[in-house]
Every structure is written in structure tokens, then in C-alpha cells.
Design a protein around this motif. Structure first.
Motif, PDB file in Angstrom:
ATOM      1  N   ARG A 540       0.821  -1.208   0.000  1.00  8.77           N
ATOM      2  CA  ARG A 540       0.000   0.000   0.000  1.00  8.77           C
ATOM      3  C   ARG A 540       0.859   1.263   0.000  1.00  8.77           C
ATOM      4  O   ARG A 540       0.511   2.265  -0.630  1.00  8.77           O
ATOM      5  CB  ARG A 540      -0.942   0.006   1.210  1.00  8.77           C
ATOM      6  CG  ARG A 540      -2.027  -1.065   1.148  1.00  8.77           C
ATOM      7  CD  ARG A 540      -2.896  -1.025   2.388  1.00  8.77           C
ATOM      8  NE  ARG A 540      -3.884  -2.093   2.390  1.00  8.77           N
ATOM      9  CZ  ARG A 540      -5.040  -2.037   1.750  1.00  8.77           C
ATOM     10  NH1 ARG A 540      -5.358  -0.956   1.064  1.00  8.77           N
ATOM     11  NH2 ARG A 540      -5.887  -3.053   1.802  1.00  8.77           N
ATOM     12  N   ASP A 541       1.964   1.214   0.708  1.00 10.45           N
ATOM     13  CA  ASP A 541       2.841   2.385   0.763  1.00 10.45           C
ATOM     14  C   ASP A 541       4.055   2.239  -0.139  1.00 10.45           C
ATOM     15  O   ASP A 541       5.015   2.990  -0.035  1.00 10.45           O
ATOM     16  CB  ASP A 541       3.292   2.617   2.209  1.00 10.45           C
ATOM     17  CG  ASP A 541       3.999   1.400   2.785  1.00 10.45           C
ATOM     18  OD1 ASP A 541       3.893   0.321   2.157  1.00 10.45           O
ATOM     19  OD2 ASP A 541       4.649   1.506   3.835  1.00 10.45           O
ATOM     20  N   ILE A 565      -6.710  -3.138  -3.196  1.00  8.62           N
ATOM     21  CA  ILE A 565      -6.129  -1.795  -3.125  1.00  8.62           C
ATOM     22  C   ILE A 565      -7.037  -0.878  -3.949  1.00  8.62           C
ATOM     23  O   ILE A 565      -7.083  -0.983  -5.181  1.00  8.62           O
ATOM     24  CB  ILE A 565      -4.693  -1.763  -3.674  1.00  8.62           C
ATOM     25  CG1 ILE A 565      -3.816  -2.729  -2.889  1.00  8.62           C
ATOM     26  CG2 ILE A 565      -4.125  -0.362  -3.593  1.00  8.62           C
ATOM     27  CD1 ILE A 565      -2.384  -2.780  -3.364  1.00  8.62           C
ATOM     28  N   ARG A 569      -6.998   4.887  -3.085  1.00 15.49           N
ATOM     29  CA  ARG A 569      -5.722   4.703  -2.380  1.00 15.49           C
ATOM     30  C   ARG A 569      -4.551   4.861  -3.343  1.00 15.49           C
ATOM     31  O   ARG A 569      -3.544   5.513  -3.041  1.00 15.49           O
ATOM     32  CB  ARG A 569      -5.694   3.310  -1.735  1.00 15.49           C
ATOM     33  CG  ARG A 569      -4.369   2.928  -1.097  1.00 15.49           C
ATOM     34  CD  ARG A 569      -4.105   3.697   0.157  1.00 15.49           C
ATOM     35  NE  ARG A 569      -2.836   3.308   0.763  1.00 15.49           N
ATOM     36  CZ  ARG A 569      -2.422   3.745   1.929  1.00 15.49           C
ATOM     37  NH1 ARG A 569      -3.167   4.607   2.633  1.00 15.49           N
ATOM     38  NH2 ARG A 569      -1.253   3.368   2.424  1.00 15.49           N
ATOM     39  N   GLU A 572      -4.135   8.485  -4.402  1.00 19.35           N
ATOM     40  CA  GLU A 572      -3.581   9.258  -3.285  1.00 19.35           C
ATOM     41  C   GLU A 572      -2.076   9.021  -3.158  1.00 19.35           C
ATOM     42  O   GLU A 572      -1.296   9.962  -2.947  1.00 19.35           O
ATOM     43  CB  GLU A 572      -4.300   8.852  -1.997  1.00 19.35           C
ATOM     44  CG  GLU A 572      -3.818   9.603  -0.767  1.00 19.35           C
ATOM     45  CD  GLU A 572      -4.476   9.095   0.513  1.00 19.35           C
ATOM     46  OE1 GLU A 572      -3.966   9.409   1.601  1.00 19.35           O
ATOM     47  OE2 GLU A 572      -5.496   8.372   0.413  1.00 19.35           O
ATOM     48  N   GLU A 573      -1.651   7.726  -3.277  1.00 24.31           N
ATOM     49  CA  GLU A 573      -0.231   7.406  -3.164  1.00 24.31           C
ATOM     50  C   GLU A 573       0.588   8.052  -4.286  1.00 24.31           C
ATOM     51  O   GLU A 573       1.763   8.372  -4.106  1.00 24.31           O
ATOM     52  CB  GLU A 573      -0.029   5.890  -3.183  1.00 24.31           C
ATOM     53  CG  GLU A 573      -0.376   5.178  -1.900  1.00 24.31           C
ATOM     54  CD  GLU A 573       0.563   5.540  -0.771  1.00 24.31           C
ATOM     55  OE1 GLU A 573       1.777   5.641  -1.000  1.00 24.31           O
ATOM     56  OE2 GLU A 573       0.069   5.768   0.345  1.00 24.31           O
TER      57      GLU A 573
END
Length: 841
Positions: A540-541, A565, A569, A572-573
Motif C-alpha cells: 500500500r505504501d 487496493i 488509495r 492518493e499514493e
């Protein structure tokens, strides 16, 4: 023990026989006495000496019985096939025949030396109580019915009888002249084989006789060998001849003097007496006797093997001092000399393996042992294999030695571990690492860790290969991880170590750490790792790292796993990486025009910045894009095509056309735009803008003819204006006009022809009859159309639409419209149906 030496010490040819000295009791006997003769039975041995004694021995040479016969030399000992009766003769003329286990006994003393005695092979039987003796005569003794021995002369007059061999019903004997064979059934001599070299003294070079079977006699005398076969004579050839005859089937000469013969399958074993010239005295002297294996050929022979035997006192022996006896059941050959008795036997598989090991032919020895593992007694396959491995290590062939460990050590973990430590001592752990067992068996973890440490100190690539190939449960993962981490402190950017550490983390199920390393290395297996272990929560990161590594694969993976995911998300990343954000949203839009609709406004700027070629297709396909925002961005960036499209879509076609004319200065595009809009005012604006621009006028003249009357343009052209290619443009206008006329006429003809064809078809259809029967009803009164009584008159109206009415049920037609129409079809607006038939009766 006797030493058997080959012809050439350096020869690689394996000997056929092995030798050992008959010891124990024989050693004691021959220290005080000398052997003169010996007879071999499968159960025991009978040895005669020069001092007139006979010893019964077991096969190991131990004395079991002693018989004092005479004070002088024993010349011959004979045994029957059962081994229960023995005949003995000596130099002083004494002959004894007695039972070893019974009381019967025969004694006779002659006035001359008796060289030979031979008892009947079946002497144990009552009707076979016979034996022969040989001195100056060949005498046959037969036991009569009164238990007396009756002698009869079989042969005399040709010198001393020096050898007799009795087999079955045949007796062969040798005297000074040659060899004779007597058939005991017919009491007839059936052959006489003369000796070849009459110059040799028969007492010094005696004849050797040996029966190979009941019908094959082998004769050796001097240097000549003959193999004779006893055959039956055909009845037509008999006349006064014996019923049997002898044929010499093999005949050849040898290099040395023959002291004894014995059969070995289809070959011969020959004991030879050898003389050689001394280098010191240059005089002829006795050499070591030879034992040869010979393959007889029709007129020659082939030497298979030849061994020189070192027997005690060979320097003093003569040809007559050697004898060769054999045991038929076991292929044992006894070489008898006055001071020594040597036993030769066929080499078995154990001996063959011994020879191979002696010659350091370990591979062949191992193969021979594997083939004969059920029959070998002395050797073990494992011992040979271990010796082979040691030999290879000594030669420095470490890789081959390690490879052989797989086959030789098999599943023996103790031996495996022993060999690994041995390789460690010589610094060759790397050589054996490729062949260490990984399943069934599994060695101690320490073994594998030791090998990994060895590689880690000197060969990172080899270490990485082992980590990849070896299952993670062979060693303590935590220990190896710590060692790799320590090495990385010295070399933090070493890609090989980093990649290996990631694999170790994977084995240890520390997927997050493995994934981080893979992403740093941009390793191709990163996506496979994510899918295999469902690591979507861990990335995710790390979406930016994934996109930097391979944006195409990353986007496909993210979109395929949207449920794990979310789109929000991901967007945004990627906020700080708009170029990657654009790649993601673009592919999302390609898959589904509606999923990312909340980002369509953002995408306008992204397309304008990073992917202008796809901006216009996006504006066309998106139904969620804010047109005003898009127009603003396109005007700011002076994107003419996109601005034209947006103006047109927003209904401002005149501004769009003006922009095409003024910004693009492209008459063809302006004309195309006007065609698409199909608006007369646009054509008027286009003509007004083009009227003072000759190139535009030419373009309009070439393309306007099919959409607007060209006269509108031509009337507005100023006089005197030069228009490029005006003539061609006018010709094209005329051609287009003619083409339109032709098309209209063609269409008219087709229309008329189709109308006529359809009219004829309708007429044919309406002319056809309509079936009316009892099942049809009146559409008005709903009663049967035909009366039940056929004799009554009736009137029926049937329309082309197949609706039927009684005449009286229809309304009367008005005078203004005499045509009658179907009430049902007229009411339903299906079109009127005129009556086609009136039926009256």
C-alpha cells in the motif's frame, strides 16, 4: 605360497588363474620326503612319495591317513570314481589294490618296476572288479567267481608301459612307440597314435594322457599335442574292422616340453617344462615351469594366458618330475613337483575385482561388483566405492569424486557427513556442494551451513545459487540471514547478497522485508512474489516503487486487484508523481469509462501535460468531463484541435469554424467541419471568410458542390481575382453535377422497377383463392360463416386480410364511397382491406 608371474610384468592383461601352495601336512611331508605322484578326487587327495609312502589329504593339505607301501618310490596311485578303492604301484614291483573302507585287498609283486596302475572307474560294482598294471606288459586283472584275480595280457613288446588312463569302457596307454586305445567291450584295440619326436627319451619326457570326456582323449608328448575323438564306425564300413575308430580333430606343437595336460571347458591347461640358457655360465639350465591356457585350433593354437611358476627346487627338476592333476568338479589344477605342490584355480569375480583394484581400475571394479553383487563374497560395493572416491581425491579429481559420492554413498548419512568433513579438510567443500543430498536423506543442518559459510567467504554468486537451489529447511535460516546481514554491512550495495537475503526472507515468510529488497533491486520476481503470497497489504505504501520498477505490470496488477487496493488509495499514493498517476488513470479509463469518473477533471490536466495525443480521444469518450474546465485548459495551452472540438460540443460551432480558419488556416478541415455540422449558416460564414482568399476559394469550389449550390460562391467572387486552378475547379463542379443527375436518374429507374414488381406481386396475391370451411366464423356476429343447412342460400364477404363477414352483418356502403373496407383492419389502422370475394348461394 607359489608366486605366479606374468610374461611381462607391466602387462595390463588379467591372469586367468590364481595360485596357492598346498601347505599344512604337505609342507611337513615334503621337508623330509619328495612327492612322486598324486591323484585327485573331489573329496580328498592321495599323495605318493619317493620313500614309498602314500598319504591321504584333505583339500587344504592336512594328513588324514598314512599308508606305508614300500621302501622305494611310489610310481602311481589310482582311484575309482567313488573314491572308495585305491590302486598303488611302486618302483620295486609291488602292486596293491584295496578298499579304503572295506576289507578287500589285492597284493602282487613283480620282478620288474611297475610304472602304472589303473583301477576300473566303477570298481565299486561287483561286475567291475578290474584293474590294469603297466610295466613291460599291460596286464588286466579281473576278479573271478571264486574271488581269485585272473591276469591277462592286453599288450606287450613295445617297451615299458609308462602311462595308463581308464575312462568308461576305454583304456588308453602309452609305451615307447606311441599311444593305443582299447575298447573293453569288444576287447579290441581301435587306434595307434605314434609319437612324433622319437629322439626324446620316453623315460625323461613321458607321455601325458588325459580324458576330456568318455570319447575325447588329449595326448601330450614332447612338444606335440593331439586331441583325439573316438567315433562309431558306420555299419557299411565295418567288415573286419573294429566298431569304433579314432579321429585326430586338433593337432599342434608347443614351445616347451609338456609335463601335463588338463581340460578347461573348450580350452586346454598345459604344464610345460622349460629350459633356458644361463646368462652367467651360458649353459642350458632348468627354468621355472609354465602353466598355459591354450585355445586349440584345427591346425594351430592360440595362447590365452601363460604363467611362470616359482616352485621349490625347480632348478633341479626334469620334465618327468612334474605332473598335472585336475579336479573335474571345481576346475582345480594341481601342479606336483618333488618339493612343492601348487594349486591353480580359475579366478572368480572376487579375484577379478582384486586385480582391477590392484591396477587402480576402480570404475570397472565398481561396475563388476554391482553386476555380481549376489555372487561375490570377499568384496563390498560400498568399500570399493569408498576406495574409488579416495583414489579420485588423491589424483585431484575433486569434482568427479564428489559426483561419485551420490551413487556410492546413497542414503548413508554417516558416510555422507564423513566425506563432507574430508572434503573440508582438503579445502574442497565447493566441489561436493553441488551433489549433497537434499531429500532422502537429509544431513545435519550444520553440514549445509558449513558449505554455505565456505561460499559466503569467497563466492557470492555460488552462495546465491545454493540458496536458490536448496530447500530452506535444510539449514537454520536465522543463522544464515544473520551472516548475510553481517556481510552486507561491509558491502551494502552488493546486489547478489541483497537478492539472496530477499530469498532467505521469503523462505522465512518475512515477505514484507523480501518485497522491500526486491523493489529496491527492481527484481523481476517482485510481482510474482506479491501474487503468490498475497502481499497487497504490504505494498500500500510502496506503489510508487512498484510503478517506478515497471509501470505497465504494476498498473495491471493494481487494476486486477482493485478490491484489495482501492482506486482512491492508488491515486492518493501517486499524488506527488503525476506522471505515474496519469499512467494509472489512463489505463483505468481504457478499461472502464465510468469507474474513475471523479478523476476525469484531474485527467484533463494530466493528459494535457503528459499525453496530449490521447487528450482528444479522452474528451470524445468521457461523459463525465466538465467541458468548461476542459475548454479553459485547452485555450490556455492553445490546443486548437481540442478547443475546436469542445466549442463544437458546447454548441458554439461558428466560433469553432472561425478558429479553424484563423488558427489552423486549413480550408479542408473547415469544409469537413461544415459538412459534419450540416448548418447553412456555417456554410455562409465559411464562404464570407474565404471570399477574399483565393486558395480558400479553390478549396471550396473543389468540395462544396455536393452540399451547397456553387452559384452562391461563384456570384460572390470579385471580378479580376486570380483563383488558382479555377478551370479545374469549374470542370469538377460540372462533373459533380452530371454525376448527381446520373445518380438521380438511376435511382428513379430502380424505384419505378421495384414499384412495378411489388404491384405485380400484390396483384398475384390478391387473385389467389381463400379457403372457407366450417371452422371459420363471422368477425361481427361470431357465428359460423357457413350455415349448418347447406340447402339454404347465404351470402359471405371475405376481405384480403382474411377477415370474413356475413353479408347482412356488414354496414351498407355509402353512395359517396362505394368501396367496402374491413371494419377490423380499418379500426386498428392496419390499412383498409377491400373485399375480394362475395359468396352467394
Amino acid at each position: 605360497m607359489a608366486e605366479a608371474e606374468e610374461k611381462e610384468d607391466e602387462s595390463e592383461e588379467e591372469p586367468k588363474l590364481k595360485y596357492e601352495r598346498l601347505s599344512n601336512g604337505v609342507t611337513e611331508i615334503l621337508q623330509k620326503d619328495a612327492a612322486s605322484c598324486m591323484t585327485v578326487h573331489e573329496k580328498f587327495l592321495a599323495l605318493g612319495t619317493h620313500y614309498g609312502k602314500v598319504y591321504l589329504l584333505d583339500v587344504q593339505g592336512n594328513i588324514t591317513q598314512k599308508v606305508d607301501v614300500s621302501p622305494v618310490k611310489i610310481n602311481q596311485i589310482s582311484l575309482d570314481e567313488s573314491g572308495e578303492h585305491m590302486g598303488i604301484c611302486s618302483e620295486d614291483g609291488k602292486v596293491q589294490v584295496f578298499g579304503l573302507y572295506s576289507g578287500e585287498e589285492f597284493h602282487e609283486t613283480f620282478d620288474c618296476p611297475i610304472k602304472i596302475v589303473a583301477v576300473h572307474p566303477q570298481f565299486v560294482r561287483s561286475h567291475c572288479k578290474q584293474f590294469v598294471t603297466g610295466g613291460k606288459k599291460l596286464l588286466l586283472y579281473e576278479k573271478t567267481w571264486m574271488n581269485r584275480w585272473k591276469p591277462s595280457v592286453l599288450h606287450e613288446g613295445e617297451g615299458n608301459i609308462r602311462n595308463v588312463k581308464w575312462r568308461g569302457h576305454l583304456i588308453a596307454w602309452a609305451n615307447n612307440m606311441g599311444v593305443k586305445i582299447l575298447d573293453m567291450i569288444s576287447k579290441q584295440r581301435i587306434t595307434n597314435v605314434p609319437r612324433d619326436d622319437i629322439s626324446l627319451r620316453p623315460d625323461m619326457y613321458p607321455c601325458s594322457l588325459c580324458w576330456k570326456d568318455n570319447l575325447t582323449l588329449i595326448i601330450g608328448w614332447g612338444t606335440s599335442v593331439k586331441i583325439c575323438s573316438v567315433k562309431e564306425r558306420h555299419a557299411s564300413e565295418m567288415r573286419d574292422l573294429p566298431s569304433r575308430y579314432v579321429e585326430i580333430i586338433f593337432q599342434f606343437d608347443t614351445e616347451f616340453y609338456i609335463s601335463g595336460l588338463a581340460p578347461l571347458c573348450d580350452q586346454l591347461v598345459v604344464l610345460s617344462y622349460v629350459k633356458e640358457v644361463s646368462e652367467k655360465t651360458e649353459m642350458e639350465c632348468c627354468a621355472r615351469p609354465r602353466l598355459d591356457i591354450i585355445q586349440p585350433l584345427p591346425e594351430s593354437c592360440e595362447e590365452i594366458s601363460s604363467d611362470a611358476l616359482t616352485v621349490r627346487g625347480f632348478q633341479e627338476n626334469e620334465c618327468r618330475d612334474y605332473h598335472l592333476e585336475h579336479s573335474e568338479g571345481e576346475s582345480l589344477f594341481y601342479i606336483i613337483s618333488p618339493r612343492d605342490i601348487v594349486v591353480a584355480k580359475e579366478r572368480d569375480q572376487d579375484d577379478h575385482i582384486d586385480w582391477l583394484l590392484e591396477k587402480k581400475k576402480y570404475e570397472e571394479a565398481l561396475m563388476a561388483a554391482e553386476i555380481s553383487q549376489k555372487t561375490i563374497k570377499k568384496h563390498r560395493i560400498l568399500d570399493i566405492g569408498l576406495a574409488y572416491i579416495n583414489h579420485l581425491v588423491e589424483k585431484g579429481e575433486y569434482d568427479l569424486a564428489a559426483r561419485k559420492c551420490q551413487k556410492i554413498l546413497g542414503k548413508n548419512t554417516e558416510l555422507w557427513e564423513f566425506e563432507v568433513y574430508k572434503f573440508k579438510e582438503i579445502g574442497q567443500l565447493k566441489a561436493i556442494s553441488r551433489y549433497l543430498p537434499r531429500r532422502d536423506p537429509i544431513l545435519k543442518p550444520l553440514i549445509y551451513e558449513m558449505v554455505l559459510h565456505e561460499f559466503l567467504e569467497s563466492d557470492y554468486e555460488g552462495f546465491a545459487m545454493l540458496i536458490k537451489e536448496w530447500p530452506g529447511d535444510l539449514y537454520n535460516n536465522a543463522i544464515i540471514v544473520q551472516v548475510v546481514v553481517d556481510h552486507l554491512k561491509k558491502d551494502p550495495q552488493n546486489r547478489t547478497l541483497l537478492r539472496t537475503l530477499a530469498e532467505l526472507y521469503t523462505y522465512d515468510q518475512r515477505y514484507g522485508k523480501a518485497l522491500e529488497i526486491y523493489l529496491t533491486l527492481r527484481h523481476k520476481d517482485v510481482f510474482q512474489l506479491i501474487h503468490k503470497h498475497n502481499l497487497f497489504s504490504s505494498i500500500r505504501d510502496k506503489i510508487v516503487l512498484l510503478m517506478d520498477f515497471d509501470s505497465e505490470k504494476a498498473v495491471d496488477m493494481l487494476l486486477d486487484n482493485e478490491d484489495k487496493i482501492s482506486i482512491d488509495r492508488v491515486v492518493e499514493e501517486l499524488e506527488n508523481r503525476p506522471e505515474l498517476q496519469h499512467v494509472y488513470l489512463h489505463k483505468l479509463f481504457k478499461r472502464d469509462h465510468h469507474k474513475g469518473q471523479k478523476y476525469h477533471e484531474k485527467q484533463i490536466s494530466l493528459y494535457a501535460e503528459y499525453d496530449r495525443p490521447n487528450l482528444l480521444p479522452f474528451l470524445r469518450d468521457s461523459t463525465h468531463c466538465p467541458l468548461e474546465k476542459a475548454l479553459e485548459i485547452c485555450q490556455q495551452r492553445n490546443f486548437v484541435e481540442e478547443t475546436v472540438y469542445l466549442l463544437s460540443r458546447m454548441g458554439n460551432s461558428r466560433s469553432a469554424l472561425k478558429m479553424i480558419m484563423e488558427e489552423l488556416y486549413d480550408v479542408d478541415k473547415a469544409i469537413e467541419f461544415a459538412k459534419e455540422q450540416d448548418d447553412g449558416e456555417l456554410w455562409e460564414d465559411l464562404i464570407l471568410y474565404s471570399i477574399d482568399k483565393p486558395p480558400f476559394i479553390t478549396g471550396l469550389l473543389n468540395n462544396i458542390g455536393t452540399h451547397v449550390d456553387p452559384i452562391l460562391l461563384i456570384h460572390r467572387i470579385k471580378e479580376g481575382m486570380e483563383i488558382p486552378n479555377l478551370r479545374d475547379s469549374l470542370v469538377k463542379i460540372l462533373q459533380d453535377y452530371n454525376l448527381q443527375i446520373l445518380l438521380r436518374e438511376g435511382c428513379k429507374k430502380i424505384l419505378v422497377a421495384d414499384s412495378l414488381s411489388l404491384l405485380k406481386k400484390m396483384h398475384r396475391t390478391q387473385m389467389k383463392g381463400v379457403r372457407v370451411d366450417e371452422e371459420n366464423i363471422c368477425e361481427s356476429c361470431l357465428s359460423p360463416i357457413l350455415p349448418s343447412d347447406a340447402s339454404k342460400s347465404f351470402s359471405v364477404t371475405v376481405f384480403h386480410c382474411r377477415h370474413m363477414f356475413h353479408k347482412e352483418c356488414l354496414p351498407v356502403p355509402s353512395t359517396m364511397s362505394p368501396l367496402q373496407f374491413c371494419n377490423i383492419c380499418s379500426a386498428k389502422h392496419r390499412g383498409p382491406g377491400s373485399a375480394i370475394l362475395e359468396m352467394k348461394k
